[in-house]
Write an enzyme that holds these catalytic residues in place. Structure first.
Site, PDB file in Angstrom:
ATOM      1  N   GLU A  31      49.283  49.469  55.654  1.00 26.23           N
ATOM      2  CA  GLU A  31      49.362  48.329  54.741  1.00 26.23           C
ATOM      3  C   GLU A  31      48.298  47.300  55.126  1.00 26.23           C
ATOM      4  OE1 GLU A  31      50.772  48.736  51.729  1.00 26.23           O
ATOM      5  OE2 GLU A  31      52.731  49.053  52.659  1.00 26.23           O
ATOM      6  N   THR A  33      45.292  47.711  55.133  1.00 27.76           N
ATOM      7  CA  THR A  33      44.197  48.382  55.831  1.00 27.76           C
ATOM      8  C   THR A  33      43.088  48.755  54.858  1.00 27.76           C
ATOM      9  OG1 THR A  33      45.514  50.366  55.564  1.00 27.76           O
ATOM     10  CG2 THR A  33      45.504  49.379  57.743  1.00 27.76           C
ATOM     11  N   ASP A  34      43.409  48.866  53.571  1.00 23.91           N
ATOM     12  CA  ASP A  34      42.400  49.407  52.624  1.00 23.91           C
ATOM     13  C   ASP A  34      41.151  48.534  52.550  1.00 23.91           C
ATOM     14  OD1 ASP A  34      43.817  47.474  51.140  1.00 23.91           O
ATOM     15  OD2 ASP A  34      44.126  48.767  49.386  1.00 23.91           O
ATOM     16  N   SER A  65      52.648  45.371  23.637  1.00 22.91           N
ATOM     17  CA  SER A  65      53.428  45.698  24.837  1.00 22.91           C
ATOM     18  C   SER A  65      54.914  45.690  24.477  1.00 22.91           C
ATOM     19  CB  SER A  65      53.158  44.657  25.934  1.00 22.91           C
ATOM     20  OG  SER A  65      54.241  44.660  26.853  1.00 22.91           O
ATOM     21  N   GLY A 120      56.289  45.450  44.204  1.00 19.35           N
ATOM     22  CA  GLY A 120      55.328  46.019  45.149  1.00 19.35           C
ATOM     23  C   GLY A 120      55.075  47.494  44.894  1.00 19.35           C
ATOM     24  N   SER A 122      53.094  48.497  42.334  1.00 23.74           N
ATOM     25  CA  SER A 122      51.806  48.592  41.640  1.00 23.74           C
ATOM     26  C   SER A 122      51.895  48.901  40.158  1.00 23.74           C
ATOM     27  CB  SER A 122      50.926  49.648  42.293  1.00 23.74           C
ATOM     28  OG  SER A 122      50.576  49.215  43.533  1.00 23.74           O
ATOM     29  N   SER A 123      52.698  48.132  39.466  1.00 22.55           N
ATOM     30  CA  SER A 123      52.733  48.304  38.018  1.00 22.55           C
ATOM     31  C   SER A 123      51.362  47.992  37.430  1.00 22.55           C
ATOM     32  CB  SER A 123      53.792  47.390  37.411  1.00 22.55           C
ATOM     33  OG  SER A 123      53.617  46.075  37.887  1.00 22.55           O
ATOM     34  N   GLU A 156      41.109  43.869  38.800  1.00 24.38           N
ATOM     35  CA  GLU A 156      41.913  42.917  39.591  1.00 24.38           C
ATOM     36  C   GLU A 156      41.026  41.806  40.133  1.00 24.38           C
ATOM     37  OE1 GLU A 156      45.239  43.011  40.328  1.00 24.38           O
ATOM     38  OE2 GLU A 156      45.765  45.016  39.601  1.00 24.38           O
ATOM     39  N   ASP A 168      45.964  51.162  45.558  1.00 23.61           N
ATOM     40  CA  ASP A 168      46.896  51.331  44.442  1.00 23.61           C
ATOM     41  C   ASP A 168      46.254  52.134  43.314  1.00 23.61           C
ATOM     42  OD1 ASP A 168      48.232  49.623  46.070  1.00 23.61           O
ATOM     43  OD2 ASP A 168      48.134  47.893  44.733  1.00 23.61           O
TER      44      ASP A 168
HETATM   45  C1  GLA Z   1      48.364  45.398  47.397  1.00 21.49           C
HETATM   46  C2  GLA Z   1      46.893  45.700  47.104  1.00 21.49           C
HETATM   47  C3  GLA Z   1      46.412  46.922  47.875  1.00 21.49           C
HETATM   48  C4  GLA Z   1      46.768  46.827  49.352  1.00 21.49           C
HETATM   49  C5  GLA Z   1      48.234  46.432  49.535  1.00 21.49           C
HETATM   50  C6  GLA Z   1      48.573  46.170  50.964  1.00 21.49           C
HETATM   51  O1  GLA Z   1      49.172  46.423  46.879  1.00 21.49           O
HETATM   52  O2  GLA Z   1      46.685  45.906  45.729  1.00 21.49           O
HETATM   53  O3  GLA Z   1      45.018  47.087  47.703  1.00 21.49           O
HETATM   54  O4  GLA Z   1      45.913  45.950  50.031  1.00 21.49           O
HETATM   55  O5  GLA Z   1      48.571  45.282  48.785  1.00 21.49           O
HETATM   56  O6  GLA Z   1      48.462  47.325  51.707  1.00 21.49           O
END
Ligand code: GLA
Length: 380
Positions: A31, A33-34, A65, A120, A122-123, A156, A168
């Site tokens: 988490e 780390t990306d 929508s 959390g 990622s919608s 984003e 994501d």
């Molecule tokens: C969000 C971001 C991702 C990542 C996570 C944390 O989901 O969109 O790119 O950084 O937080 O790991």
């Protein structure tokens, strides 16, 4: 969901389009780390977005929508950015495609989703990937899935104000049923790991809280990491990203960076190693180690990276008490879910205890999701 999309599409546009879908994601470990060039270990899930889409021959995009019960239309010039935040994701994907030299023929669309918002999961990546994939399919611009993921990520950055990493959108574009994907975010090398733990399951517990200013706090974390990496680079020029740094190199610059930047970096360097340890443990079928690493990640996210909150810390402690194998806050943090690796025979008891005790303490019930690791972006 598909029936209501088709009915609405016909009603609004007197036509039929093609159906496209993409998925939200979980992340077992790795988490924040990306954007530091480290590893992540996500998988797409069986909750996502479905959109019906058809070229309309006009000079505007028209979208409805179902979940927001809102209609929006916009042109494709930079100044045409719509007001509704959900529409900005679609507009951003169109703009980012065009900026890369791609064509976007205007279209009509109706879409709906079942990724819980703010959990959390990622919608937003699911939405971006659905449209990035569909636009590619319709216009044949020749963008591969990496580029589609980058189109979502840039959306984003440039249209939604979050300087996110690639995890994501990558998971949403590359997801494969039954497999988690270990991605090296620096080289973009990836490997599928079949994930069918016998005797264990993944349970998500959604605190149903979303703290304000999450995106500005997220961007601040990223800046801390960049400052720490820059300080280390002065001694070790090979450090491109923070994930390239050894722990001792961070200690060398302790006096030159703020205490806050130091503990943020300390977390990241530890987390990059934990992803590799978890992958090794998974290959040995050693779920106890996987779980222990998840608890360590939670500790780091809570005490060093400071992206947890009272509700999530409570759920994490409770998981420990219920002998859950692994548990941690998942995704960007500041609310949302914990991801729990639970032995089958303990799952029900844990869910009941979490629901009861959380409700008693916070006055509202958490939500529980069972997820199946599934395919990412596709045409239906
Ligand atoms: C969000 C971001 C991702 C990542 C996570 C944390 O989901 O969109 O790119 O950084 O937080 O790991």
């Amino acid at each position: 969901m598909i029936d209501s999309i088709k009915t609405k599409f016909k009603q609004l546009f007197q036509n039929d389009g093609d159906l496209y879908a993409s998925a939200g994601r979980v992340n077992l470990i790795g988490e924040h780390t990306d954007y530091n060039g480290g590893y992540v270990f996500p998988g797409a899930i069986d909750k996502g977005i479905v959109a019906e889409i058809k070229e309309n021959g006009l000079n505007k995009v028209r979208v409805y929508s179902i979940d927001c019960d809102e209609y929006c239309e916009f042109g494709l010039e930079e100044e045409d950015k719509p007001e509704q935040s959900w529409a900005c994701y679609i507009f951003g994907v169109c703009r980012e495609t065009i900026k890369r030299g791609g064509k976007v023929k205007c279209f009509d669309s109706v879409f709906a989703g079942d990724v819980p918002l703010g959990a959390g999961l990622s919608s937003s990546a699911a939405l971006e990937s659905t449209f990035a994939f569909a636009i590619e399919d319709i216009n044949g611009n020749g963008f591969d899935r990496f580029e589609l993921a980058r189109i979502g990520q840039s959306t984003e950055h440039n249209y939604c104000g979050v300087k996110c990493g690639i995890m994501d959108q990558f998971a949403s574009c590359f997801g494969k049923a039954g497999s988690l994907i270990r991605l090296n975010c620096k080289t973009m090398e990836y490997k599928y790991f079949p994930f069918e733990p016998k005797g264990y399951r993944l349970v998500l517990i959604d605190s149903c809280v979303k703290h304000e200013l999450a995106s500005s706090a997220y961007n601040k974390r990223r800046e801390s990491c960049e400052r720490a990496a820059a300080a280390i680079r002065a001694n070790h020029p090979e450090v491109e990203f923070l994930s390239d740094a050894k722990r001792v190199w961070l200690d060398e610059v302790r006096d030159r960076i703020s205490e806050e930047d130091f503990i943020r970096a300390e977390y990241v360097i530890g987390e990059v190693q934990r992803v590799l340890d978890v992958c090794d443990a998974l290959e040995r079928g050693d779920y106890e180690t996987v779980g222990e690493m998840m608890y360590q990640t939670h500790f780091g996210l809570s005490k060093l990276y400071e992206v947890s909150c009272e509700e999530l810390d409570f759920l994490n402690k409770l998981a420990r008490k219920c002998e859950v194998t692994g548990s941690r806050v998942m995704g960007g943090g500041f609310g949302g879910c914990t991801i729990n690796l639970v032995k089958d025979e303990l799952a029900e008891e844990f869910i009941a205890a979490a629901t009861e005790q959380f409700t008693e303490k916070f006055g509202h019930a958490p939500k529980v999701y069972n997820v199946v690791i599934s395919d990412g972006a596709r045409k239906l």
